[in-house]
Design a protein around this motif. Structure first.
Motif, PDB file in Angstrom:
ATOM      1  N   MET A  53       8.971  11.579  -4.785  1.00 48.82           N
ATOM      2  CA  MET A  53       7.615  11.237  -4.492  1.00 48.82           C
ATOM      3  C   MET A  53       7.166  12.037  -3.270  1.00 48.82           C
ATOM      4  O   MET A  53       7.868  12.085  -2.281  1.00 48.82           O
ATOM      5  CB  MET A  53       7.535   9.733  -4.211  1.00 48.82           C
ATOM      6  N   ARG A  54       6.029  12.673  -3.375  1.00 53.18           N
ATOM      7  CA  ARG A  54       5.508  13.465  -2.257  1.00 53.18           C
ATOM      8  C   ARG A  54       4.230  12.832  -1.740  1.00 53.18           C
ATOM      9  O   ARG A  54       3.252  12.708  -2.467  1.00 53.18           O
ATOM     10  CB  ARG A  54       5.249  14.891  -2.705  1.00 53.18           C
ATOM     11  N   THR A  55       4.271  12.442  -0.490  1.00 57.95           N
ATOM     12  CA  THR A  55       3.087  11.925   0.188  1.00 57.95           C
ATOM     13  C   THR A  55       3.014  12.601   1.555  1.00 57.95           C
ATOM     14  O   THR A  55       3.937  13.323   1.944  1.00 57.95           O
ATOM     15  CB  THR A  55       3.148  10.395   0.386  1.00 57.95           C
ATOM     16  N   ARG A  56       1.965  12.333   2.270  1.00 52.87           N
ATOM     17  CA  ARG A  56       1.854  12.887   3.621  1.00 52.87           C
ATOM     18  C   ARG A  56       2.992  12.394   4.508  1.00 52.87           C
ATOM     19  O   ARG A  56       3.534  13.138   5.311  1.00 52.87           O
ATOM     20  CB  ARG A  56       0.514  12.466   4.222  1.00 52.87           C
ATOM     21  N   VAL A  57       3.349  11.134   4.348  1.00 54.64           N
ATOM     22  CA  VAL A  57       4.424  10.549   5.157  1.00 54.64           C
ATOM     23  C   VAL A  57       5.764  11.187   4.824  1.00 54.64           C
ATOM     24  O   VAL A  57       6.530  11.549   5.725  1.00 54.64           O
ATOM     25  CB  VAL A  57       4.492   9.015   4.953  1.00 54.64           C
ATOM     26  N   THR A  58       6.072  11.358   3.540  1.00 51.91           N
ATOM     27  CA  THR A  58       7.358  11.949   3.172  1.00 51.91           C
ATOM     28  C   THR A  58       7.460  13.388   3.654  1.00 51.91           C
ATOM     29  O   THR A  58       8.523  13.816   4.102  1.00 51.91           O
ATOM     30  CB  THR A  58       7.602  11.890   1.651  1.00 51.91           C
ATOM     31  N   GLU A  59       6.375  14.129   3.567  1.00 54.76           N
ATOM     32  CA  GLU A  59       6.397  15.512   4.038  1.00 54.76           C
ATOM     33  C   GLU A  59       6.514  15.586   5.561  1.00 54.76           C
ATOM     34  O   GLU A  59       7.252  16.405   6.086  1.00 54.76           O
ATOM     35  CB  GLU A  59       5.149  16.252   3.560  1.00 54.76           C
ATOM     36  N   LEU A  60       5.795  14.714   6.258  1.00 49.58           N
ATOM     37  CA  LEU A  60       5.822  14.706   7.714  1.00 49.58           C
ATOM     38  C   LEU A  60       7.204  14.332   8.251  1.00 49.58           C
ATOM     39  O   LEU A  60       7.704  14.953   9.189  1.00 49.58           O
ATOM     40  CB  LEU A  60       4.775  13.723   8.254  1.00 49.58           C
ATOM     41  N   LEU A  61       7.839  13.325   7.642  1.00 47.53           N
ATOM     42  CA  LEU A  61       9.124  12.822   8.136  1.00 47.53           C
ATOM     43  C   LEU A  61      10.339  13.455   7.456  1.00 47.53           C
ATOM     44  O   LEU A  61      11.465  13.224   7.872  1.00 47.53           O
ATOM     45  CB  LEU A  61       9.178  11.297   7.980  1.00 47.53           C
ATOM     46  N   GLY A  62      10.117  14.215   6.396  1.00 41.70           N
ATOM     47  CA  GLY A  62      11.228  14.852   5.685  1.00 41.70           C
ATOM     48  C   GLY A  62      12.110  13.854   4.958  1.00 41.70           C
ATOM     49  O   GLY A  62      13.329  13.986   4.951  1.00 41.70           O
ATOM     50  N   ILE A  63      11.495  12.849   4.349  1.00 39.85           N
ATOM     51  CA  ILE A  63      12.234  11.835   3.609  1.00 39.85           C
ATOM     52  C   ILE A  63      11.821  11.872   2.150  1.00 39.85           C
ATOM     53  O   ILE A  63      10.802  12.468   1.791  1.00 39.85           O
ATOM     54  CB  ILE A  63      12.008  10.427   4.206  1.00 39.85           C
ATOM     55  N   ALA A  64      12.618  11.244   1.279  1.00 34.93           N
ATOM     56  CA  ALA A  64      12.339  11.283  -0.149  1.00 34.93           C
ATOM     57  C   ALA A  64      11.290  10.252  -0.576  1.00 34.93           C
ATOM     58  O   ALA A  64      10.510  10.496  -1.488  1.00 34.93           O
ATOM     59  CB  ALA A  64      13.629  11.056  -0.936  1.00 34.93           C
TER      60      ALA A  64
END
Length: 76
Positions: free
Chosen positions: A1-12
Motif C-alpha cells: 500500500m502506498r500512501t503519503r505516510v508510507t512513503e514519508l516513513l519508509g514503511i509498508a
C-alpha cells in the motif's frame, strides 16, 4: 500500500503503534516494525538513558533475527 505516510516513513503499511507507557518496549515495537508498520519504543518507560539504549539495541536485534530467519527460509 502506498500512501503519503508510507512513503514519508519508509514503511509498508500506514500502521503506527503509538507510544504506550510501560508497554511500548522492544518486543512490541519490533513486532509492529516486522509486520511493515512503524513500531515505537516509549522513552518515558525507562529511568535512565542507558536502559533506553539497551532497549533500542534489543529491538534492532529482534528485527534483524526475524529478517535473518526469513532470508534463510527463502534461500532453501
Amino acid at each position: 500500500m502506498r500512501t503519503r505516510v508510507t512513503e514519508l516513513l519508509g514503511i509498508a503499511y500506514p500502521i503506527i503503534c503509538g507510544g504506550m507507557f510501560r508497554v511500548g518496549r522492544a518486543h512490541l515495537a519490533g513486532a509492529v516494525s516486522e509486520a511493515g508498520g512503524l513500531g515505537i519504543i516509549t522513552s518515558a518507560t525507562f529511568d535512565d538513558p542507558e536502559e533506553l539504549r539497551l532497549e533500542i539495541r534489543l529491538a534492532f536485534i529482534l528485527i534483524f533475527l526475524s529478517l535473518a530467519s526469513i532470508f534463510i527460509f527463502e534461500s532453501r
